[in-house]
Design a protein around this motif. Structure first.
Motif, mmCIF file in Angstrom:
data_model
loop_
_atom_site.group_PDB
_atom_site.id
_atom_site.type_symbol
_atom_site.label_atom_id
_atom_site.label_comp_id
_atom_site.label_asym_id
_atom_site.label_seq_id
_atom_site.Cartn_x
_atom_site.Cartn_y
_atom_site.Cartn_z
ATOM 1 N N LEU A 130 13.844 -53.009 -51.875
ATOM 2 C CA LEU A 130 14.965 -52.081 -52.047
ATOM 3 C C LEU A 130 14.583 -50.992 -53.046
ATOM 4 N N ASN A 131 15.129 -49.815 -52.855
ATOM 5 C CA ASN A 131 14.931 -48.682 -53.759
ATOM 6 C C ASN A 131 13.462 -48.339 -53.963
ATOM 7 N N SER A 132 12.674 -48.466 -52.905
ATOM 8 C CA SER A 132 11.274 -48.059 -52.962
ATOM 9 C C SER A 132 11.125 -46.784 -52.142
ATOM 10 N N TYR A 133 9.998 -46.141 -52.267
ATOM 11 C CA TYR A 133 9.823 -44.920 -51.479
ATOM 12 C C TYR A 133 9.247 -45.211 -50.103
ATOM 13 N N GLN A 140 21.628 -46.764 -46.693
ATOM 14 C CA GLN A 140 21.092 -45.559 -47.347
ATOM 15 C C GLN A 140 20.767 -44.490 -46.307
#
Length: 152
Positions: A130-133, A140
């Motif tokens: 999660l919340n990685s590029y 999202q």
């Protein structure tokens, strides 16, 4: 189906087009309707790891526009239904998302459905982080697509 039968919606070189549009694969499909197919990932990152793909060739999630919000929402619905049919009852402990280009192994839109997320192994926690590029959740992506809508 050959390219001449559907010149805009099928890529004969794409493995996901072949899997989702081949009637001989029906026994391997966990879901199949006019628009979407779902099947097991060949390299599962969780006890339940499925891919939901459009039957027509659609590029990766970066190529989507605000007109594709409903497609993504429907892919999520299909994924959750397949989980429920496979006795996954805790839909809070799931990870639903897409790899963000250039971190896509196949450039045909595919939603990863992983459950239970709490049982992701070490490498899977990195790959589907999660919340990685390199990984974006379905929520999202929907937010991003909705934000790109031009006000009328």
């Amino acid at each position: 189906m050959s390219d001449s039968d559907n010149p805009t919606g099928y890529d004969s070189k794409c493995i996901f087009c072949k899997i989702s549009n081949n009637p001989e694969n029906d026994s391997d499909l966990l879901h199949c309707d006019e628009d979407l197919a779902c099947f097991k990932d060949i390299r599962p990152g969780a006890p339940h790891h499925y891919l939901v793909v459009p039957k027509k060739h659609v590029g990766n999630c970066k190529t989507l526009t605000s007109e594709d919000v409903q497609l993504v929402k429907t892919m999520v619905e299909v994924g959750k239904n397949v989980l429920q049919k496979n006795n996954v009852t805790d839909l809070e402990d799931v990870r639903l998302g897409f790899h963000w280009p250039p971190f896509c192994s196949i450039s045909h839109l595919h939603l990863h459905i992983l459950a239970p997320a709490s049982q992701l192994g070490f490498f899977s926690r990195m790959i589907y982080r999660l919340n990685s590029y390199w990984f974006i959740t379905a929520d999202q992506l929907i937010e991003r697509l909705e934000a790109s809508r031009t006000p009328s």
